[in-house]
Design a protein around this motif. Structure first.
Motif, mmCIF file in Angstrom:
data_model
loop_
_atom_site.group_PDB
_atom_site.id
_atom_site.type_symbol
_atom_site.label_atom_id
_atom_site.label_comp_id
_atom_site.label_asym_id
_atom_site.label_seq_id
_atom_site.Cartn_x
_atom_site.Cartn_y
_atom_site.Cartn_z
ATOM 1 N N UNK A 1 0.846 -1.201 0.000
ATOM 2 C CA UNK A 1 0.000 0.000 0.000
ATOM 3 C C UNK A 1 0.882 1.252 0.000
ATOM 4 N N UNK A 2 1.947 1.169 0.783
ATOM 5 C CA UNK A 2 2.873 2.289 0.900
ATOM 6 C C UNK A 2 3.507 2.592 -0.469
ATOM 7 N N UNK A 3 3.921 1.536 -1.157
ATOM 8 C CA UNK A 3 4.557 1.719 -2.460
ATOM 9 C C UNK A 3 3.558 2.238 -3.494
ATOM 10 N N UNK A 4 2.326 1.738 -3.425
ATOM 11 C CA UNK A 4 1.305 2.212 -4.377
ATOM 12 C C UNK A 4 1.054 3.707 -4.186
ATOM 13 N N UNK A 5 1.032 4.129 -2.898
ATOM 14 C CA UNK A 5 0.877 5.572 -2.629
ATOM 15 C C UNK A 5 2.005 6.350 -3.316
ATOM 16 N N UNK A 6 3.211 5.817 -3.185
ATOM 17 C CA UNK A 6 4.370 6.486 -3.785
ATOM 18 C C UNK A 6 4.254 6.567 -5.290
ATOM 19 N N UNK A 7 3.808 5.456 -5.893
ATOM 20 C CA UNK A 7 3.668 5.432 -7.360
ATOM 21 C C UNK A 7 2.643 6.479 -7.799
ATOM 22 N N UNK A 8 1.512 6.504 -7.087
ATOM 23 C CA UNK A 8 0.445 7.417 -7.491
ATOM 24 C C UNK A 8 0.846 8.879 -7.314
ATOM 25 N N UNK A 9 1.609 9.145 -6.262
ATOM 26 C CA UNK A 9 1.951 10.551 -5.989
ATOM 27 C C UNK A 9 3.132 11.040 -6.818
ATOM 28 N N UNK A 10 4.028 10.118 -7.154
ATOM 29 C CA UNK A 10 5.222 10.531 -7.889
ATOM 30 C C UNK A 10 4.983 10.278 -9.373
ATOM 31 N N UNK A 11 4.672 11.330 -10.100
ATOM 32 C CA UNK A 11 4.313 11.175 -11.507
ATOM 33 C C UNK A 11 5.462 10.625 -12.349
ATOM 34 N N UNK A 12 6.686 10.918 -11.936
ATOM 35 C CA UNK A 12 7.807 10.399 -12.723
ATOM 36 C C UNK A 12 7.914 8.893 -12.579
ATOM 37 N N UNK A 13 7.288 8.335 -11.523
ATOM 38 C CA UNK A 13 7.295 6.885 -11.335
ATOM 39 C C UNK A 13 6.052 6.240 -11.923
ATOM 40 N N UNK A 14 5.005 7.045 -12.165
ATOM 41 C CA UNK A 14 3.757 6.460 -12.638
ATOM 42 C C UNK A 14 3.371 6.979 -14.011
ATOM 43 N N UNK A 15 3.095 8.289 -14.077
ATOM 44 C CA UNK A 15 2.563 8.842 -15.320
ATOM 45 C C UNK A 15 3.535 8.677 -16.487
ATOM 46 N N UNK B 1 6.268 6.564 -16.989
ATOM 47 C CA UNK B 1 6.415 5.201 -17.523
ATOM 48 C C UNK B 1 5.128 4.664 -18.148
ATOM 49 N N UNK B 2 3.977 4.991 -17.545
ATOM 50 C CA UNK B 2 2.715 4.518 -18.124
ATOM 51 C C UNK B 2 2.539 5.105 -19.523
ATOM 52 N N UNK B 3 2.861 6.400 -19.667
ATOM 53 C CA UNK B 3 2.736 7.035 -20.986
ATOM 54 C C UNK B 3 3.679 6.392 -21.994
ATOM 55 N N UNK B 4 4.916 6.136 -21.553
ATOM 56 C CA UNK B 4 5.904 5.530 -22.462
ATOM 57 C C UNK B 4 5.424 4.150 -22.903
ATOM 58 N N UNK B 5 5.001 3.343 -21.936
ATOM 59 C CA UNK B 5 4.555 1.984 -22.262
ATOM 60 C C UNK B 5 3.295 2.033 -23.127
ATOM 61 N N UNK C 1 14.964 -1.038 -24.161
ATOM 62 C CA UNK C 1 16.052 -0.051 -24.060
ATOM 63 C C UNK C 1 15.502 1.258 -23.478
ATOM 64 N N UNK C 2 14.339 1.678 -24.026
ATOM 65 C CA UNK C 2 13.741 2.926 -23.536
ATOM 66 C C UNK C 2 13.402 2.804 -22.047
ATOM 67 N N UNK C 3 12.764 1.679 -21.699
ATOM 68 C CA UNK C 3 12.323 1.522 -20.305
ATOM 69 C C UNK C 3 13.490 1.255 -19.362
ATOM 70 N N UNK C 4 14.529 0.636 -19.921
ATOM 71 C CA UNK C 4 15.738 0.437 -19.122
ATOM 72 C C UNK C 4 16.277 1.812 -18.716
ATOM 73 N N UNK C 5 16.323 2.687 -19.744
ATOM 74 C CA UNK C 5 16.806 4.045 -19.457
ATOM 75 C C UNK C 5 15.859 4.801 -18.535
ATOM 76 N N UNK C 6 14.559 4.619 -18.775
ATOM 77 C CA UNK C 6 13.577 5.249 -17.880
ATOM 78 C C UNK C 6 13.776 4.719 -16.469
ATOM 79 N N UNK C 7 13.983 3.394 -16.393
ATOM 80 C CA UNK C 7 14.209 2.766 -15.083
ATOM 81 C C UNK C 7 15.475 3.288 -14.427
ATOM 82 N N UNK C 8 16.525 3.456 -15.249
ATOM 83 C CA UNK C 8 17.784 3.974 -14.696
ATOM 84 C C UNK C 8 17.603 5.397 -14.177
#
Lengths: 424, 241
Positions: free
Chosen positions: A3-17, A19-23, A297-304
């Motif tokens: 739950x804690x991590x999901x909160x983080x994903x939802x609040x941090x757009x660089x972690x959610x929005x 990557x979701x847009x890229x994918x 490759x793109x997501x690897x870089x996004x992940x990095x």
């Protein structure tokens, strides 16, 4: 923790929005392009099938060997019986007969003297029988730009280019010169009922379309045809079914060593369409493969980049006593969530766009007028069940793979440097 | 003191490879720390303060000698055991707070408890207690970006203390704070140390911090040059636990 991590994903757009847009974008492109490519490949195959190859084509062996010369002296005989037998043996197919002929079209003046002549490519199909679908199959009705469709024997359609070149209008007479099936000189006068424009150089150059009964009479081809074409009734070419049909046909109809014995050719065996079909078949897989590599490759870089942004978070978590393995696992779980959401959105939008393009298509008739290849004037996408997974799973895999590769940095991190790193 | 030691360091040597040679960061350190001790490591940059904190915190291991933390020899701990030791018994406070910006004050403090199998109500009580110790119960829903530097460091203290660790390691905790906040922060930590019997070890060269310490170990070139136990460190206000 989840739950804690999901909160983080939802609040941090660089972690959610992001990557979701890229994918989602990648999956959308894969789904849409795959549908569109398949549609284009099938449209091109389909237009060839409708005009020239059928899904299967029956010719005499001798005609097949010399077909470029349109040798009607080697045409199929007793076609009426052949068609009756074919319809009985293969009721899931629709069989049609066609005659091709070459020659000259002569345009007379008011005194009956030659005003102009041009090369003719004659095609005779069933235009006048009640309920015939040949005009629709060959798109003749829609290609009729001036005048009307032939309504009675003795009427024909000529290409609009030819008509303009020689100033021929609907109602004028033209004479087709050529050779009969027996090699005698043939000439027959037709009344032009209208003109045709297919948007294709080959067909528009000197085409004359007539009813097959008029052609038979003119060419002395009673109960004969240049070829018999067979179409699967569902309209979709299936090479496996075509092979089974061919094998059956050979065993029943073909006589070894007889030049006038009927031979059956599958669409895939004609005009290099076999290689084309293989290419079409593999297009989806190629798209998916390229997508997985590119997106990884793109997501690897996004992940990095995400990993760099979250460097302190991972550091804090290590310092607070979270195991590296646990941090790595949670980043993979995050990637799965992002991958499922992104791939779901991408697949949905891709399918929507593909449905739209399947229905309305992309009209390119304006730019294909001078192209010699037989191309459709409207390209449409084709929605298939494969589209539901062709982008989804690669999208998910690429996201997880990208995170998994980027996550190796977690394992390489030296906890001994944490104080230094966290105080930058 | 020796009998009540929770950290025992014996002949500790720590070397780091530098190209083809080695740099000795700690050279024969021996010391021990008792429960509830409020001690500091002082010395110039490169004297080995942070390296010693790393080893006590099981973030690094000795090259030679032994460090025993709460009965665990740091040299022989696996990664998993080190993580467990940190998770249960050691709190960390950093110079730059290192709060997670997307989480609230409550969540930042709760984060330290998530790896322990506590119920939600137990976690909530522990977090609220910790925030009360540092005087931030009115900021539970604030994000770190809405807090001052002093408030951020108090959240970091609450995060370090919420699991009631035996040891807190703090590396220059007041370096980014003004004088008033520094005094407030160090005072809070001293009170917590006394009330909860938590051993605090600081790495610092801040005079404001040093005046509160009960013991100052001075390091120079990886060796202890002075181990000074004070008897007259500043009096403190009490916090109610």
């Amino acid at each position: 923790m989840i739950k804690f991590l999901i909160k983080g994903i939802l609040r941090d757009r660089s972690r959610s929005l992001l990557p979701v847009l890229v994918v989602a974008t990648g999956v959308f492109l894969t789904v849409f392009m795959s549908a569109f490519l398949k549609g284009i490949f099938n449209d091109i195959t389909d237009i060839n099938a409708r005009f020239t190859t059928g899904h299967v084509k029956i010719l005499t062996r001798a005609y097949a060997e010399n077909k470029d010369q349109v040798p009607n002296d080697l045409a199929l005989m007793d076609v009426g019986k052949l068609l009756t037998r074919l319809q009985a043996d293969y009721p899931y197919m629709e069989w049609v007969e066609r005659i091709h002929t070459g020659g000259l079209i002569d345009v007379p003046d008011s005194l009956g003297e030659t005003r102009g002549q041009g090369q003719a490519i004659g095609t005779a199909v069933d235009l006048l029988s009640p309920g015939t679908i040949e005009p629709d199959r060959m798109n003749i009705k829609k290609s009729n730009v001036k005048g009307s469709m032939p309504a009675k024997h003795g009427e024909a359609l000529i290409s609009d280019d030819f008509a303009e070149r020689f100033n021929v209008s609907a109602g004028d007479n033209v004479t087709l010169f050529g050779a009969t099936m027996n090699g005698s000189m043939m000439f027959k006068t037709f009344t032009v009922s209208g003109t045709l424009k297919f948007g294709n150089t080959i067909l528009d150059r000197g085409a004359i379309f007539m009813d097959i009964r008029d052609a038979r009479q003119a060419l002395d081809m009673d109960d004969a045809a240049s070829e018999v074409l067979g179409y699967f009734k569902d309209g979709i070419y299936d090479d496996i079914k075509a092979q089974q049909l061919q094998a059956s046909f050979v065993s029943k109809y073909t006589v070894e060593g007889d030049d006038f014995s009927p031979q059956m050719f599958r669409l895939a065996e004609q005009d290099g369409l076999g290689d084309y079909l293989k290419l079409a078949e593999s297009a989806g897989s190629v798209m998916a493969f390229i997508f997985v590599i590119a997106m990884s490759i793109v997501l690897w870089n996004t992940g990095l980049l995400g990993g760099l942004r979250r460097y302190s978070e991972f550091g804090i978590r290590l310092a607070l006593g979270e195991e590296k393995k646990h941090i790595y696992k949670t980043t993979i779980y995050e990637a799965i969530v992002i991958g499922v959401i992104g791939s779901g959105i991408g697949t949905g939008v891709g399918l929507g766009a593909a449905f739209y393009m399947q229905r309305y298509g992309l009209d390119i008739s304006g730019i294909t007028n001078n192209i010699g290849m037989m191309l459709p004037s409207v390209y449409r996408a084709e929605v298939t069940p494969a589209l539901f997974y062709i982008g989804f799973f690669p999208g998910l895999i690429a996201t997880v793979l990208g995170s998994a590769l980027a996550g190796f940095a977690i394992y390489k991190r030296k906890t001994a440097q944490l104080f230094h790193e966290l105080e930058v | 003191m020796e009998n009540d030691s929770i950290i025992k360091i014996e002949k500790l040597i720590k070397r780091f490879p530098v190209g083809k040679t080695e740099f000795t960061a700690l050279n024969g350190i021996s010391a021990s720390f008792g429960r509830g001790e409020f001690a500091g490591l002082a010395g110039p940059s490169g004297s080995g303060k942070t390296t010693l904190l790393n080893i006590i915190g099981s973030l690094d291991s000795p090259s030679e000698g032994d460090v025993d933390v709460l009965g665990n020899s740091v040299s022989s701990l696996t990664h998993k055991q080190s993580a467990k030791l940190r998770n249960r018994h050691i709190g960390f406070i950093f110079q730059t707070y290192n709060l997670l910006p997307v989480y609230t004050v409550f969540e930042n403090v709760e984060f330290a408890l998530l790896l322990q199998k506590l119920s939600r109500s137990e976690r909530k009580k522990a977090v609220m207690d910790a925030l009360e110790w540092v005087g931030l119960t009115d900021k539970v829903k604030s994000r770190p970006s809405m807090l001052s530097g002093g408030e951020c460091q108090r959240v970091a203290i609450a995060r370090a203390m919420v699991k009631r660790p035996d040891i807190v390691l703090a590396d220059e905790p007041t370096a980014n704070l003004d004088s008033k906040n520094s005094h407030h922060i160090i005072q809070t930590m001293k009170n917590l140390s006394r009330e909860l019997k938590t051993t605090f070890i600081f790495a610092t060269h801040d005079e404001k911090v040093m005046q509160y310490l009960d013991r100052i170990i001075s390091l120079e070139d990886g060796k202890i040059v002075k181990d000074d136990v004070k008897t007259d460190s500043k009096p403190q206000d009490h916090v109610s636990i």
